[in-house]
Write an enzyme that holds these catalytic residues in place. Structure first.
Site, mmCIF file in Angstrom:
data_model
loop_
_atom_site.group_PDB
_atom_site.id
_atom_site.type_symbol
_atom_site.label_atom_id
_atom_site.label_comp_id
_atom_site.label_asym_id
_atom_site.label_seq_id
_atom_site.Cartn_x
_atom_site.Cartn_y
_atom_site.Cartn_z
ATOM 1 N N CYS A 184 -13.400 -4.919 8.565
ATOM 2 C CA CYS A 184 -13.401 -6.217 8.507
ATOM 3 C C CYS A 184 -12.881 -7.065 9.676
ATOM 4 C CB CYS A 184 -12.008 -6.400 7.466
ATOM 5 S SG CYS A 184 -9.913 -5.009 8.367
ATOM 6 N N SER A 185 -11.467 -8.032 9.765
ATOM 7 C CA SER A 185 -11.321 -8.573 11.157
ATOM 8 C C SER A 185 -10.790 -7.872 12.065
ATOM 9 C CB SER A 185 -10.729 -10.106 10.806
ATOM 10 O OG SER A 185 -11.309 -10.232 9.524
ATOM 11 N N ARG A 218 -8.401 -4.162 5.349
ATOM 12 C CA ARG A 218 -9.247 -3.677 4.441
ATOM 13 C C ARG A 218 -9.537 -2.443 4.712
ATOM 14 N NH1 ARG A 218 -11.008 -10.085 4.150
ATOM 15 N NH2 ARG A 218 -10.491 -10.394 6.054
ATOM 16 N N TRP A 224 -7.284 -3.129 10.796
ATOM 17 C CA TRP A 224 -5.940 -2.570 9.904
ATOM 18 C C TRP A 224 -6.180 -2.938 8.579
ATOM 19 C CZ3 TRP A 224 -4.471 -5.170 14.616
ATOM 20 C CH2 TRP A 224 -4.348 -6.318 14.707
#
Lengths: 554, 566
Positions: free
Chosen positions: B338-339, B344, B342
């Site tokens: 995801c970004s 999604r 930690w």
């Protein structure tokens, strides 16, 4: 009989087509021969005779046909909410089949219905037509109180066409008084006993609305009759299942409600249970939402909400709880009515009994309740269940009043899973048979109609079939432990669930849930089996020990 | 103790949430760790204990003629509505609780003062109960395809990653380090799950720092190494769990997502799970709906819809199903990010694992899963669960959503899970309670600095010791439903509202009889019967042998007599 058969023959344009492909949700596609008989649509595969579909024409709610080239697709939508597809090659064949199904599934004449032609293939142990006679039910009442009597005033159905020939009324009121009261109540439905609460002697009565009209007509006999059910110095509750404004409007059509001035010992409470046409709309919307293929959560929740189905469940249950509360907690007698007294009234009186009376939570007790509070009490099953959620025709008197009652029972069953002798399958079975059945139980709209149709002589009762060991085994709740208490269900929205077993039954595979049920049965059965084994060993051991006193000399 | 302005208030009313007319009167106590309400009516001593670390907010409402209302919302969804007669007392309690429920440093947390009656040796053993290496060896690792890499020892490459990580056999330290420099917070692609039957693997990372055109050779080599570690497959999926728009927006900040043209043989896919802020607001709205007093069905359903909560749960489950199918049915490896990788990413990895591997549906397996995908890979528990005072924008119910996804699956597959709803609810409680050290801090490095293993107790061995309470009676290891991939439905109507968690303390809403408890009692009885059966069988056997022996002796005696007589 011959005449009827000829009549069917005329309707069946093509009795048989080969190479028809059947699509059913969560089942393999079947190719086979489609046969139409007077009462059934049958599809049997050539490869394997077990792959058969038998569908009662009376179960068909609507059909749709469309063509892709010469390949015809018929979508059959059933009253039990199942949707199946038939693929038929050849335009003419397809059109013939479609119009035959259409004609056979919309026969109006009761005497042409399948129950009159059905012959049981099982041994009848107990004739269901005699299982729940009012005089027997009254014997139970007599053992508890002598304040009531069985009146034969309606024995020829002339006083109230929707009442049974025998009704329980306060002992001190003679038939002449009852006749006067009947003229003051909608449909002649004078107040009768619905339930006697043994614990405190309070009663629940039901009736049609009082015909007060706009100028406030009153009937002294009516007032006396219901006052007779009150203990000295006690007040009672009248539960009007209509919102106050609906009840007001009813005056213009000659109906109305009990004015405080004339019934000073009664407190009237209005609850807003929807009328039958609104309920039908609600069912149609709910089923449409369940079949929506968009897979969008927002859409599903907003459609579920807009259908108002769960709102209706909540309202009916809340009203039933209120009635039960008045009787059990307040120690007051209750009179329930709406307009006709054949729909919402019965939902309330029957559910209140499920809450109050442990007897109604047994298999036999529940059958007896359906018999007393629905069939005998004159719920017009034939009209209400003529069409279900897929009907294209304009609704006349159709409404899922009984289905809503079953839904409410299911909600209570979910909350008290060990307090009912029957399981969910029994409720689903009653839903199916109310809409389409080989049995005569749900035919007709009243006891009078059933008598006229000679149903006990000419048809088989659903109860005759259900009350056999092999069926009972399937319908009995393995968790059941008799619970003599009053059971108060929660009516919070979080506690009321969508009845998957009916509304999602054909939309999702129930394999895993069925397996869980079997697992549960297995755990309980295994326990019983061990218990028997241990007991028999214990006996064996005791016997060995007594046989041989020598062994036990120290 | 210095934060307690008033340790005791008498004549406090605790209102029933549903019907305010029902109230209990008693005494309110503040201790260093708990708020305790002791009901003083009718001789029954009824106590309500609320841990300070579970308190989410304390609100003092406008005074009424009957007193001053104090509303306490807890992280486990308990809501307490007190009425304190004197305004000043209410004020003192309010200030004390506000301070007590918002520790300013880790050292104030309950786990460091929680001392059950367990000796030091046993306490140390608690932490040995779960061993992540054992789980990797269960998967068949290390193997010729995947190796344990020492590259992150002392957290040198990524300070939010665990020290021990599995990487493709062909990934050299320079490739790993190079790749990590091209990923947010240095979180390079590492293994989360390996399916030894078909060699497909689930890997996880953070987003690449690709911006509009940046490339990184080592990162490309890293992905190729992952692909090579699955000899049966000629491509791999790269799944970005964010909505496409969010990912594009990140490019402007020099971050972003993989360009399919630069990586050989990848199939890139967005799955559109919303960020932590959307999830926080969504849960907030959903909880407001739960808290409505006697709502109509429409209030409830409309509120549930507009909260969007179930839509988000469905998105997480949909993503998990996509990955589980890629692994089990296509035999294709997947890289998920995801970004930061930690939130999604942890959700989706775990949901896929639960769907794929029956082990993660057992009591111990689920604990291992949380330890693996969440604790070790650096889900920021202390920020997300607000263990200590901090940025409210960091708080988000990401881990709640994992538990709910599992619960939704349990509803669809009642025989597939060894544990029950109570297990999930208890774990939920302890994510927030700070009673155990497991979830303190935001990553492994922080926990080592806090010496969590030396100073606190572990939740997992506590749960294991009490496992009979958390076992699903319908579970059978050899049941067909227990085996293989769970084929879950994500049709909207398959999702239910989880009243067991969100209305946990509204006892009136729950079924009055529990099928599960009933079955558990039956199973206990069955066990006793089995014991009796075998002891009786044995006793009968013994009796019969004795009897035969006796007969033989008698015969012999008679025989002897006979012979003698002759």
């Amino acid at each position: 009989m011959l005449l009827y058969i000829m009549e069917f023959a005329e309707l069946i344009k093509t009795p048989r087509v080969d190479g028809v492909v059947l699509h059913r949700p969560f089942m393999p596609t079947v190719e086979g021969t489609l046969c139409l008989t007077g009462h059934h649509l049958i599809l049997s595969s050539r490869q394997d005779n077990t792959e058969e579909l038998w569908l009662l024409h009376s179960n068909i709610d609507s059909i749709e046909k469309r063509f892709v080239g010469s390949l015809g697709h018929i979508t059959v939508k059933c009253k039990d909410l199942r949707v199946i597809q038939l693929e038929i090659t050849g335009m003419e064949e397809c059109l013939n089949i479609a119009s035959s199904i259409e004609a056979l599934s919309t026969l109006d004449l009761v005497s042409l219905m399948y129950p009159f032609f059905y012959r049981p293939m099982f041994e009848v142990i107990e004739d269901g037509w005699n299982s729940f006679l009012p005089q027997n039910a009254f014997k139970d009442l007599e053992s508890m109180t002598d304040e009531w009597r069985l009146s034969e005033v309606n024995k020829d159905f002339s006083l109230c066409p929707s009442y049974p020939p025998l009704v329980a009324v306060p002992k001190d009121f003679d038939d002449e008084t009852l006749k006067k009261v009947a003229t003051f109540r909608h449909g002649g439905r004078f107040p009768v006993l619905s339930y006697y609460h043994k614990k405190n002697g309070m009663v629940m009565m039901r009736a049609g609305q009082p015909l007060t009209g706009t100028n406030g007509r009153r009937c002294k006999e009516d007032e006396k009759l219901i006052n007779a059910t009150l203990r000295p110095g006690k007040r009672g509750y009248i539960i009007d299942t209509r919102a106050i404004n609906v009840a007001q409007q009813a005056k213009a059509r000659g109906g109305g409600f009990e004015l405080e001035a004339n019934y000073p010992q009664w407190r009237r409470i209005h609850k807003a249970i929807e009328r039958y046409n609104v309920l039908q709309e609600s069912l149609i919307k709910l089923v449409e939402a369940c079949n929506d293929q968009s897979h969008s959560m927002d859409r599903w929740l907003s459609k579920l909400e807009a259908s108002n189905w769960q709102t209706n469940v909540k309202e009916i249950l809340t009203t039933a709880c209120l009635a039960a509360q008045c009787i059990d907690r307040e120690g007051a007698s209750v009179l329930v009515h709406g307009t006709e007294g054949t729909d919402s009234t019965l939902q309330v009186t029957s559910l209140a009994q499920i809450i109050l009376d442990p007897g109604c939570r047994t298999v036999k007790g529940f059958q007896s309740l359906v018999e007393r509070e629905w069939l005998q009490a004159g719920h017009p099953f034939q009209q209400r269940c003529a069409q279900s959620a897929f009907s294209n025709s304009k609704p006349r008197h159709e409404a899922p009043v009984f289905l809503l009652f079953l839904d409410c029972v299911w909600q209570i069953l979910r909350q008290f899973p060990c307090s009912f002798e029957f399981n969910e399958s029994f409720l689903v079975l009653l839903f199916e048979h109310a809409y389409a059945s080989q049995f005569g139980t749900f035919l007709g709209n009243s006891a009078a109609e059933r008598a006229r149709l000679c149903l006990p002589e000419k048809t088989v009762s659903l109860w005759s079939w259900v009350n056999r060991p092999q069926e009972l085994e399937r319908l009995t709740n393995p968790l059941y432990e008799p619970n003599s208490l009053v059971i108060w269900p929660s009516v919070a929205p979080q506690s009321l669930l969508l009845w998957e077993g009916v509304f999602l039954r054909w939309n999702r595979s129930s394999k895993c849930l069925d397996e869980a049920y079997e697992e549960m049965v297995h755990i309980i059965e295994y326990n019983k089996e061990l218990q028997t084994k241990v007991n028999s060993l214990r006996r064996q051991l005791a016997q060995l020990e007594t046989e041989d006193p020598l062994l036990h000399t120290p | 103790m210095e934060h307690i302005r008033l340790p005791k208030v008498e004549n406090v009313k605790l209102l029933d949430r549903i019907s305010h007319r029902r109230r209990r009167v008693g005494t309110l106590y503040l201790t260093a760790t708990h708020t305790i309400f002791v009901e003083s009516e009718a001789g029954v001593r009824n106590e309500t204990w609320v841990l300070h670390s579970l308190v989410c907010s304390v609100d003092k409402l406008a005074a009424t003629p009957s007193g001053c209302p104090l509303l306490i919302h807890c992280k486990n969804f308990q809501v307490l509505h007190f009425i304190i007669s004197k305004e000043q007392e209410c004020h003192d309690i309010h200030l004390s609780l506000q301070r007590l429920s918002q520790p300013e440093s880790y050292d104030e947390l309950y786990c460091f003062s929680y001392k059950p009656n367990v000796d030091e040796k046993e306490r140390r053993q608690e932490w040995d109960f779960l061993d992540l290496k054992a789980d990797y060896s269960r998967m068949g690792l290390p193997s010729s395809l995947w190796k344990l890499s020492p590259v992150n020892q002392h957290y040198k490459v990524s300070d939010t990653y665990p020290a021990d990580l599995f990487v493709p056999e062909s990934a050299t330290p320079p490739v790993i380090v190079g790749s990590s420099k091209f990923r947010s917070r240095g979180r390079f692609p590492a293994l989360s799950y390996y399916c030894k039957d078909n060699h497909a693997a689930i890997c996880r990372s953070s987003q690449p720092l690709s911006g509009f055109s940046a490339r990184c050779l080592e990162d490309e080599q890293m992905l190729e190494a992952i692909l090579r570690s699955n000899p049966c497959s000629d491509f791999m999926y790269v799944v970005d769990t964010r909505p496409k728009l969010n990912a594009i927006a990140n490019r402007a900040a020099g971050k972003g997502y993989e360009n399919e043209d630069n990586y050989s043989n990848i199939k890139f896919q967005f799955v559109g799970i919303e960020n932590i802020h959307v999830m926080r607001n969504s849960q907030q709205k959903m909880l407001e709906v739960c808290e409505l007093r006697s709502p109509s069905m429409s209030d409830f359903l409309e509120g549930l819809e507009s909260s969007g909560w179930l839509k988000h749960i469905k998105a997480v489950l949909d993503a998990g199903i996509f990955i589980a199918k890629a692994v089990a049915e296509e035999g294709v490896s997947v890289l998920i990010h995801c970004s930061d990788g930690w939130d999604r990413t942890s959700q989706v990895c775990s949901v896929a694992c639960v769907l794929l591997d029956p082990y993660y549906r057992t009591l111990r397996g689920f604990m291992v899963l949380i330890e693996k995908d969440w604790v070790s890979f650096g889900h920021k528990f202390s920020h997300r669960c607000k263990h200590v005072v901090g940025d409210p924008k960091e708080v988000s119910p990401i881990i709640d959503q994992l538990l709910e996804c599992v619960w939704q699956l349990m509803e669809q597959f009642p025989c597939a899970f060894e544990f029950n709803e109570r297990f999930l609810i208890t774990i939920h409680n302890h994510f927030y309670s700070c009673q155990f050290g497991n979830f303190i801090g935001n990553n492994q490095r922080e926990r080592i600095e806090l010496r969590v293993h030396e100073r606190t107790h572990s939740l997992w061995s506590y749960l294991w010791a009490n496992r009979t309470d958390y076992t699903n009676p319908l579970y059978r290891p050899n049941h067909s439903q227990t085996q293989g991939l769970l084929r879950a439905s994500t049709s909207p109507y398959s999702f239910k509202f989880w009243k067991g968690l969100y209305n946990r303390f509204d006892h009136g809403m729950h079924p009055r009889q529990s099928v599960e408890d009933y079955l558990r009692a039956i199973q206990e009885e069955t066990q006793q019967l089995e014991e009796q059966l075998s002891s009786h069988t044995q006793a009968i056997g013994v009796t019969e042998i004795a009897e035969n022996l006796m007969l033989a002796i008698i015969k012999q005696c008679f025989g002897a007599c006979y012979v003698a007589a002759e």
